[in-house]
Design a protein around this motif. Structure first.
Motif, PDB file in Angstrom:
ATOM      1  N   GLU A 148      -1.655   5.817   0.979  1.00  0.00           N
ATOM      2  CA  GLU A 148      -1.565   4.402   1.358  1.00  0.00           C
ATOM      3  C   GLU A 148      -2.880   3.681   1.050  1.00  0.00           C
ATOM      4  O   GLU A 148      -2.875   2.519   0.614  1.00  0.00           O
ATOM      5  CB  GLU A 148      -1.214   4.285   2.837  1.00  0.00           C
ATOM      6  CG  GLU A 148       0.194   4.766   3.169  1.00  0.00           C
ATOM      7  CD  GLU A 148       0.464   4.797   4.656  1.00  0.00           C
ATOM      8  OE1 GLU A 148       1.643   4.730   5.045  1.00  0.00           O
ATOM      9  OE2 GLU A 148      -0.512   4.895   5.451  1.00  0.00           O
ATOM     10  N   LYS A 149      -4.008   4.357   1.282  1.00  0.00           N
ATOM     11  CA  LYS A 149      -5.304   3.757   0.974  1.00  0.00           C
ATOM     12  C   LYS A 149      -5.428   3.475  -0.520  1.00  0.00           C
ATOM     13  O   LYS A 149      -5.933   2.426  -0.936  1.00  0.00           O
ATOM     14  CB  LYS A 149      -6.434   4.666   1.431  1.00  0.00           C
ATOM     15  CG  LYS A 149      -6.624   4.724   2.937  1.00  0.00           C
ATOM     16  CD  LYS A 149      -7.769   5.641   3.327  1.00  0.00           C
ATOM     17  CE  LYS A 149      -7.980   5.631   4.838  1.00  0.00           C
ATOM     18  NZ  LYS A 149      -9.090   6.539   5.252  1.00  0.00           N
TER      19      LYS A 149
ATOM     20  N   SER B 175      -8.437   1.958   8.176  1.00  0.00           N
ATOM     21  CA  SER B 175      -8.750   3.294   8.689  1.00  0.00           C
ATOM     22  C   SER B 175      -7.503   4.044   9.161  1.00  0.00           C
ATOM     23  O   SER B 175      -7.513   5.273   9.255  1.00  0.00           O
ATOM     24  CB  SER B 175      -9.760   3.197   9.832  1.00  0.00           C
ATOM     25  OG  SER B 175      -9.228   2.441  10.911  1.00  0.00           O
ATOM     26  N   GLU B 176      -6.417   3.329   9.480  1.00  0.00           N
ATOM     27  CA  GLU B 176      -5.189   3.967   9.950  1.00  0.00           C
ATOM     28  C   GLU B 176      -4.311   4.479   8.810  1.00  0.00           C
ATOM     29  O   GLU B 176      -3.341   5.208   9.039  1.00  0.00           O
ATOM     30  CB  GLU B 176      -4.378   2.991  10.803  1.00  0.00           C
ATOM     31  CG  GLU B 176      -5.077   2.541  12.073  1.00  0.00           C
ATOM     32  CD  GLU B 176      -4.255   1.536  12.845  1.00  0.00           C
ATOM     33  OE1 GLU B 176      -3.054   1.389  12.543  1.00  0.00           O
ATOM     34  OE2 GLU B 176      -4.805   0.881  13.752  1.00  0.00           O
ATOM     35  N   LEU B 177      -4.631   4.115   7.588  1.00  0.00           N
ATOM     36  CA  LEU B 177      -3.771   4.448   6.458  1.00  0.00           C
ATOM     37  C   LEU B 177      -3.934   5.908   6.036  1.00  0.00           C
ATOM     38  O   LEU B 177      -5.018   6.489   6.149  1.00  0.00           O
ATOM     39  CB  LEU B 177      -4.086   3.545   5.266  1.00  0.00           C
ATOM     40  CG  LEU B 177      -3.946   2.036   5.478  1.00  0.00           C
ATOM     41  CD1 LEU B 177      -4.299   1.288   4.203  1.00  0.00           C
ATOM     42  CD2 LEU B 177      -2.542   1.674   5.955  1.00  0.00           C
ATOM     43  N   LEU B 178      -2.850   6.472   5.500  1.00  0.00           N
ATOM     44  CA  LEU B 178      -2.908   7.781   4.881  1.00  0.00           C
ATOM     45  C   LEU B 178      -3.596   7.666   3.520  1.00  0.00           C
ATOM     46  O   LEU B 178      -3.775   6.565   2.988  1.00  0.00           O
ATOM     47  CB  LEU B 178      -1.497   8.342   4.709  1.00  0.00           C
ATOM     48  CG  LEU B 178      -0.661   8.493   5.994  1.00  0.00           C
ATOM     49  CD1 LEU B 178       0.752   8.954   5.645  1.00  0.00           C
ATOM     50  CD2 LEU B 178      -1.328   9.455   6.967  1.00  0.00           C
TER      51      LEU B 178
ATOM     52  N   CYS C 265      -2.546  -5.414   5.258  1.00  0.00           N
ATOM     53  CA  CYS C 265      -2.290  -4.064   5.760  1.00  0.00           C
ATOM     54  C   CYS C 265      -0.990  -4.025   6.577  1.00  0.00           C
ATOM     55  O   CYS C 265      -0.181  -3.102   6.436  1.00  0.00           O
ATOM     56  CB  CYS C 265      -3.481  -3.616   6.617  1.00  0.00           C
ATOM     57  SG  CYS C 265      -3.591  -1.854   6.862  1.00  0.00           S
ATOM     58  N   ARG C 266      -0.806  -5.048   7.400  1.00  0.00           N
ATOM     59  CA  ARG C 266       0.417  -5.100   8.220  1.00  0.00           C
ATOM     60  C   ARG C 266       1.656  -5.321   7.350  1.00  0.00           C
ATOM     61  O   ARG C 266       2.700  -4.711   7.582  1.00  0.00           O
ATOM     62  CB  ARG C 266       0.289  -6.205   9.274  1.00  0.00           C
ATOM     63  CG  ARG C 266      -0.617  -5.829  10.439  1.00  0.00           C
ATOM     64  CD  ARG C 266      -0.515  -6.849  11.565  1.00  0.00           C
ATOM     65  NE  ARG C 266      -1.130  -8.110  11.192  1.00  0.00           N
ATOM     66  CZ  ARG C 266      -2.400  -8.417  11.450  1.00  0.00           C
ATOM     67  NH1 ARG C 266      -3.174  -7.539  12.074  1.00  0.00           N
ATOM     68  NH2 ARG C 266      -2.906  -9.578  11.090  1.00  0.00           N
TER      69      ARG C 266
ATOM     70  N   LYS D 134       0.603  -1.375   9.620  1.00  0.00           N
ATOM     71  CA  LYS D 134      -0.537  -0.811  10.333  1.00  0.00           C
ATOM     72  C   LYS D 134      -1.626  -1.864  10.442  1.00  0.00           C
ATOM     73  O   LYS D 134      -1.660  -2.816   9.662  1.00  0.00           O
ATOM     74  CB  LYS D 134      -1.043   0.448   9.625  1.00  0.00           C
ATOM     75  CG  LYS D 134      -0.018   1.587   9.628  1.00  0.00           C
ATOM     76  CD  LYS D 134      -0.545   2.831   8.930  1.00  0.00           C
ATOM     77  CE  LYS D 134       0.501   3.946   8.960  1.00  0.00           C
ATOM     78  NZ  LYS D 134       0.042   5.175   8.271  1.00  0.00           N
ATOM     79  N   GLU D 135      -2.514  -1.671  11.413  1.00  0.00           N
ATOM     80  CA  GLU D 135      -3.463  -2.728  11.748  1.00  0.00           C
ATOM     81  C   GLU D 135      -4.736  -2.712  10.912  1.00  0.00           C
ATOM     82  O   GLU D 135      -5.394  -3.724  10.775  1.00  0.00           O
ATOM     83  CB  GLU D 135      -3.847  -2.627  13.232  1.00  0.00           C
ATOM     84  CG  GLU D 135      -2.699  -2.940  14.179  1.00  0.00           C
ATOM     85  CD  GLU D 135      -2.171  -4.357  14.007  1.00  0.00           C
ATOM     86  OE1 GLU D 135      -3.003  -5.276  13.836  1.00  0.00           O
ATOM     87  OE2 GLU D 135      -0.945  -4.540  14.016  1.00  0.00           O
ATOM     88  N   SER D 136      -5.125  -1.563  10.373  1.00  0.00           N
ATOM     89  CA  SER D 136      -6.405  -1.499   9.678  1.00  0.00           C
ATOM     90  C   SER D 136      -6.389  -0.448   8.583  1.00  0.00           C
ATOM     91  O   SER D 136      -5.538   0.449   8.560  1.00  0.00           O
ATOM     92  CB  SER D 136      -7.538  -1.183  10.663  1.00  0.00           C
ATOM     93  OG  SER D 136      -7.394   0.133  11.188  1.00  0.00           O
TER      94      SER D 136
END
Length: 304
Positions: free
Chosen positions: A266-267, A260-263, A250-251, A256-258
């Motif tokens: 991005e997911k 759940s933070e992705l758009l 993910c990083r 990003k760290e996780s």
């Protein structure tokens, strides 16, 4: 003499045998790392000591579900599973912060008759879960259950016993200070109580008769047939291996760290990368990302 040869009256006097399976979690994992597996193993031992009316014949802990084969009254089986799930849910809440874990994880409990080799086939069905998941080639190679418990030589007497542990060591290792655990039970080098200490090994080996017959049922089980039919499409990596790699992935991809933070876009790309890098199917991707199968399939379709 196997159970199928017993008289009707003898069978009536025997406790029933039950195959117990939990529903496969689609968007979550029972066991996220090795410590979770160790704790899960030890909680089986704790419940076995606390509920002597339940005879465990075999069991296996998989990433997102568990199976047990038990000899007991139905009410005792239900109580065993309720207590086991409750105890493990408390552990998950404390470690991972997940509330109400397993509350809606349903149980399937089926009676296994004593005839037509049904017990042997149920035994093989449980044991072969790790093989059909492409984790190992034989149940004896899988540590999280009873894979190497039957028709195996006694381990050298190098394991610690519960009586060798201090109060704090016992609480840290077993995540309980349960005083009902027999003090002479052995603890494996992996850190869990050996299933041989509480599983009804003699009864199982009496039913199976010998190792060759046990392996025959492994080879001819429904799980073995399923593996032969779908061998090329099985995931190449265990859930825990992928799960441990996801933060770095993910990083590196999105800084990003996780997950759940992705758009949303991005997911979708993240899931496509998991499929490409780990040869994962949609079910496995959904589990490690913590989303439903339907959501994972929709996202991946949008990325193609």
């Amino acid at each position: 003499m196997g159970p199928e040869c017993l008289s009707n009256q003898a069978q009536l006097n025997m406790r029933k045998i039950w195959l117990v399976s939990t529903d496969h979690l689609e968007d979550e994992l029972w066991f996220r790392d090795l410590e979770d597996f160790r704790v899960g193993m030890n909680f089986v031992a704790v419940e076995a000591a606390a509920q002597p009316n339940v005879n465990i014949l075999t069991f296996i802990l998989m990433s997102n579900h568990v199976h047990f084969l038990m000899k007991a009254e139905l009410q005792d089986v239900e109580n065993f599973m309720q207590q086991y799930k409750h105890r493990y849910s408390i552990y998950v809440r404390k470690k991972w912060g997940i509330k109400k874990f397993l509350r809606r994880n349903g149980l399937d409990i089926r009676e296994i008759p004593y005839y037509d080799e049904s017990v042997e086939r149920a035994f093989a069905y449980v044991q072969m879960n790790c093989v059909v998941a492409n984790i190992c080639s034989h149940p004896c190679q899988y540590p999280w259950g009873t894979g190497d418990t039957f028709f195996s030589p006694e381990r050298p007497m190098t394991e610690k016993r519960i009586r060798d542990l201090s109060y704090r060591e016992r609480e840290r290792l077993l995540h309980t200070n349960c005083s009902s655990l027999p003090k002479d039970w052995r603890i494996s080098v992996e850190g869990y109580i050996l299933p041989k200490e509480y599983v009804d090994v003699q009864d199982v080996e009496r039913i199976l008769r010998d190792a060759s017959r046990m392996n025959y049922f492994f080879r001819t089980s429904s799980k073995a047939r399923k593996k032969l039919e779908a061998d090329k499409n099985l995931p190449a990596f265990r859930d825990q291996i992928i799960l441990s790699a996801l933060p770095d992935l993910c990083r590196s991809l999105f800084h990003k760290e996780s997950f759940s933070e992705l758009l949303v876009k991005e997911k979708a790309e993240f899931m496509r990368q998991i499929r490409f890098r780990f040869s994962s199917d949609v079910s496995q991707i959904a589990r490690v990302c913590g989303v439903s199968y339907a959501d994972a399939a929709k996202l991946m379709d949008s990325s193609d």
